[in-house]
Design an enzyme around this catalytic site. Structure first.
Site, mmCIF file in Angstrom:
data_model
loop_
_atom_site.group_PDB
_atom_site.id
_atom_site.type_symbol
_atom_site.label_atom_id
_atom_site.label_comp_id
_atom_site.label_asym_id
_atom_site.label_seq_id
_atom_site.Cartn_x
_atom_site.Cartn_y
_atom_site.Cartn_z
ATOM 1 N N CYS A 150 0.702 -1.119 -0.023
ATOM 2 C CA CYS A 150 -0.003 0.065 0.040
ATOM 3 C C CYS A 150 0.714 1.182 -0.090
ATOM 4 C CB CYS A 150 -0.783 0.105 1.030
ATOM 5 S SG CYS A 150 -2.145 -1.345 1.236
ATOM 6 N N HIS A 151 1.667 1.421 1.068
ATOM 7 C CA HIS A 151 2.434 2.643 1.126
ATOM 8 C C HIS A 151 4.032 2.342 1.071
ATOM 9 C CE1 HIS A 151 -1.562 3.368 2.552
ATOM 10 N NE2 HIS A 151 -1.336 4.109 1.579
ATOM 11 N N GLY A 152 4.367 0.947 0.940
ATOM 12 C CA GLY A 152 5.929 0.880 0.953
ATOM 13 C C GLY A 152 6.742 0.526 2.154
#
Lengths: 186, 418, 311
Positions: A150-152
């Protein structure tokens, strides 16, 4: 409603204030059930405990169990993964706390504190990224652990946050090995 | 406030409607039920919204989800009992309110629209209560829904199609439950909308009062706040005491034991009865056991039942009396109390099985009910000699407080004098 | 005079719906799963109906005796020892045929058992779970969050094994049975807070077996059903005499009689149907006190506000 003497308004004011206060207490008390009903109900709270059979999980394999509606990763780590995790300098960790519900809340995030007690190959943790709740992908990312698409956020082989926006290590739920092949979570 | 008032005069509207608004000084406690109804609309909407957070409108799990509310949800038992008994208390209040309106002639010019809006609210309430009763999906829910939607099959030719349209199938089932839940959630907000119109109409025409004499000067009135506010508030809390008594000590007294049995489409309970507030209408439905010309008994019963409410719409024009308040109509007063007794009697009959002498009694009660509105109201207004009206509200009040005929009332009902 | 009238108006109208309501409540309590699912009693009902209205007996033939329950009245509370005995009766006798699907083992903590005892109790039951990773259903010992298992896999199997009459589930039975109270008793119930029609009925039914039916009733009884004058929807029901003296051993020295068993299991069933009953009444007491005080204050304020205004 005219004021007859000086004592009268005081008594009247007191009466009005008392009535208003009682009404306010009643309103606030009544509000509580309407709020509290949104808290988890008794049945949800009771689903606290599950047994997972791990006899089929070989070294280097993982299974996912569902506990309190969330995925729990149960992984028998390879020796190399354990080595990798142990080699990490605690000072380089983004979150130095173990986040292990079975240990005191200030325990260090050493690999021993992250792994199952006495079974350092086993890692049992809630597979929810501590950033915004996505489920990280296993055995991927720059630290060979978990990587959240999703956001690394990247986690290492002990589920510790190493890189990305997530603030803390993935949480270890309360659990125990009831036998060599059975884990009770909760 | 001034800043807001200049842009959106809501504070001014509220001030004018609920603070400075002049109300007749002689209103008694029968006039507090409007406020009580507003309170209960609020109670029902609030408890309903939180119950909907836990309820599942699916015929497979609806019954169990209600039980889950009763057993597992924090305070769920209290919220559900509040909602279930709240419906009953809503109807207690609305019946007092309606009969108060009938007694004091609150429907007469210039308040016809106010009255008609009230009847519309009553109809919406009935629809809402009926659909709400289906949701727990017990035996009475299911068979009540079956019977009530069966009304529509009475209409020739199109009846069956209408019923299928309402049910979404050939019998009450999941589709029915789902749409009833949707509508049960919607209708209270429609009620709230009509209530706003109702209050608006009230504030245009002004309130009636027990003398039926219109307000003539500012001496006849007091400001809404604090006078009416505190009086309504006191009445509300007294009503809430009764409500709490039922919730906490007799929560299932007004309900039916069969509704704790899950709905079974293959087995009808031995007696199907609606909730108590529908019993008078139910009695009228069953009173018609014979064909009237081309109208068969089934359609006749349905028409009579709907007619019993429709007739209320025409009350403002059926009453020919120039006198507003029944207090000054000695003969009508008698008929009014007969009507009240008749409604109670019909309610009792509605709870009895339709056998033996009961249908005949129900027919008699039904005939009186319609006779009251269609014959007594128009005829009596023309022939009755009313008592002399007081010159103004203030005159009436002062006469009463001067000791004229008041001691009995003062001794028997000190509370109402407060 | 007008005030008096309006007071009557209000009071009369307030009383009306309550009265009707209870008439209605007490009216139609006849439906029962036993009867409805029991072909034999249905036949009996039809025969009774065919014989004409005047001949048709009203069920139940005898009204249940009103017992004194610890959970009755405004200060009602559970008798924990009684509930524990009731649970024992249920487990050793009733649960052979009757399920209790809405009650979970964890709820037994209300009966004074601690977590470990509940776990041990649950583990005695076998719960079907699954599917597992191979797609198979499997059996496992019960845990606290499981619900009491039903003795039959589905209602059809239950009916088939019991002469066509599925034994009703116990979860709500104590609230789903109420014998008509009649006028004017239902009005008195408003003040006596009588809400124990269910347990009274269950007790009466359990102790009402093994009586000789009157001659005119005996003809109505079908084979495979058992006469019981307290049965709510017929002369006889499909359940045979369920329990006998000394069938269940009580460790606490309570009498091991059918009467005591019936009281205990009825109380237990009331708990199963309304587990928050005691909490409800205790909360109610606080709420009532609060509201009365608040009403009193409002009344005084109201008098002050209106003091200078004749009305």
């Amino acid at each position: 409603m005219s004021v007859h003497d000086t004592a009268e308004p005081n008594r009247r004011d007191f009466l009005y204030i008392a009535t208003g206060a009682v009404g306010a207490v009643g309103a606030v008390s009544l509000a509580w059930p309407f709020i509290d009903q949104m808290n988890p109900d008794a049945a949800t709270l009771a689903l606290a405990e599950i047994d997972v059979d791990v006899s089929q999980v070989a070294e280097g394999q993982s299974i996912t169990a569902k506990w309190r509606g969330k995925p729990v990763f149960i992984r028998q780590r390879t020796a190399r993964e354990v080595e990798e995790a142990k080699a990490v300098d605690l000072g380089s960790l983004k979150d130095p706390i173990a986040r292990n519900a079975n240990l005191p809340s200030d325990a260090d995030a050493t690999d021993v504190n992250r792994a199952a007690e006495g079974k350092e190959q086993w890692l049992v943790m809630i597979g929810v990224c501590t950033h915004l709740g996505c489920i990280p992908l296993g055995q991927s990312g720059p630290y060979d652990g978990w990587f959240c698409p999703c956001h690394g956020s990247a986690y290492d082989t002990a589920g510790r946050i190493r890189q990305g926006p997530a603030p803390t290590n993935m949480a270890i739920p309360p659990f125990e090995f009831t036998s060599d092949t059975n884990i009770r979570i909760g | 406030m001034q800043w807001l008032d200049a842009r959106l005069p809501l504070p001014r509207l509220m001030y004018d409607s609920f603070v400075a608004y002049p109300v007749p000084r002689n209103l008694n406690y029968a006039y507090t039920f409007g406020g009580i109804l507003a309170l209960f609309l609020g109670v029902q909407i609030l408890t309903g919204i939180v119950l909907a957070m836990h309820y599942a409108a699916n015929s497979a799990i609806a019954f169990d989800s209600v039980e889950k509310i009763m057993r597992d949800v924090n305070w769920g038992w209290m919220l559900r009992y509040m909602h279930a008994n709240g419906a009953s208390f809503f109807f207690i209040a609305v019946y007092v309110h309606i009969f108060r309106g009938l007694y004091y002639g609150s429907y007469k010019a210039p308040r016809e629209i106010l009255w008609i809006l009230g009847v519309i609210i009553f109809l919406l309430m009935m629809a809402t209560a009926f659909m709400g009763y289906v949701l727990p999906w017990g035996q009475m829910s299911f068979w009540g829904a079956t019977v009530i939607t069966g009304f529509f099959t009475a209409f020739p030719l199109i009846g069956d199609s209408i019923q299928q349209l309402l049910l979404g199938g050939f019998a009450v089932d999941n589709a029915t439950l789902n749409r009833f839940f949707s509508l049960h959630y919607l209708l209270p907000f429609m009620i709230a909308g009509v209530v706003i119109l109702h209050v608006w109409a009230l504030h245009v025409a002004g309130q009636t009062n027990p003398t039926g004499v219109e307000v003539k000067s500012s001496k006849d009135t007091v400001p809404f706040t604090p006078h009416a506010t505190i009086k309504d508030g006191f009445a509300m809390v007294v009503f809430l005491i009764l409500f709490a008594y039922m919730i906490f000590y007799l929560p299932n007294y007004l309900g039916h034991a069969d509704n704790y049995i899950e709905a079974n489409p293959l087995k009808t309970p031995s007696h199907i009865v609606p909730e108590w507030y529908f019993l008078p209408f139910y009695a009228m439905l069953r009173a018609i056991t014979f064909n009237i010309g081309p109208i068969d008994s089934k359609l006749g019963g349905v028409l009579v039942m709907f007619g019993s409410i429709i007739v209320l719409f025409f009350v403002p024009w059926l009453d020919t009396s120039r006198i507003r308040s029944t207090a000054f109509r000695p003969m009508y007063k008698i008929f009014f109390w007969i009507l009240v007794a008749d409604c109670i009697f019909l309610g009792w009959l509605g709870s009895k099985p339709a056998e033996g002498i009961y249908p005949a009694l129900a027919l008699a009660g039904t005939i009186y009910y319609f006779g009251h509105f269609l014959i007594v109201l128009p005829v009596l207004g023309l022939v009755e000699t009313p008592r002399r009206l007081p010159g103004s509200i203030t005159e009436a009040v002062l006469a009463k407080n001067g000791g004229g005929g008041a001691p009995v009332g003062a001794a028997a009902a000190p509370d109402t004098k407060g | 005079m007008k005030t008096l009238l309006s007071a009557f108006l209000a009071a009369g109208l307030m009383a009306m719906p309550l009265g009707i309501a209870s008439a209605q409540e007490n009216q139609g309590s006849g439906a029962s799963v036993e009867a409805n699912s029991d072909a034999a009693t249905e036949d009996a009902g039809e025969i009774a109906a065919e014989e004409g209205h005047s001949e048709s007996p009203h069920y139940p033939l005898k009204k249940p005796e009103e017992l004194s329950w610890s959970f009755a009245g405004p200060f009602g509370h559970w008798d924990i020892a009684q509930l524990q005995r009731g649970l024992k009766v249920y487990k050793e006798v009733c649960s052979a045929c009757h399920g209790m699907r809405l009650v979970a083992f964890r709820n037994l903590e209300d009966l004074g058992y601690n977590e470990a005892q509940v776990k041990a109790f649950a583990a005695e039951y076998t719960i079907q779970d699954g599917p597992n990773a191979d797609g198979e259903m499997f059996d496992r010992p019960g845990i606290a969050s499981d619900y009491f298992p039903s003795p039959f896999p589905n209602p059809e199997a239950a009916a088939a094994a019991n002469n066509g009459a599925a034994p009703p589930d116990f979860s709500l039975l104590a609230k789903a049975r109420a014998v008509e109270r009649g006028f004017p008793t239902f009005l008195f119930d408003l003040f006596s807070q009588y809400q124990e029609a269910g347990p009274d009925y269950i007790h009466a039914l359990l102790t009402g077996y093994d009586q000789e039916p009157p001659a005119e009733i005996a003809d109505l009884i079908q084979d495979g059903t058992y006469y019981n004058p307290y049965f709510i929807s017929g002369p006889a029901l499909a359940m045979p005499t369920p329990i006998a003296d000394d069938q269940v051993e009580y460790p606490d020295g309570a009498p091991q009689t059918v009467d005591q068993y019936s009281r205990d299991v009825s109380a237990f069933m009331m708990w199963a149907a309304e587990p928050h009953l005691a909490e409800r009444k205790a909360t109610g007491f606080v709420v009532m006190i609060f509201l009365v005080v608040f009403a009193g204050l409002l009344f005084v304020v109201k008098r002050r506000v209106w003091a200078g205004t004749p009305h």
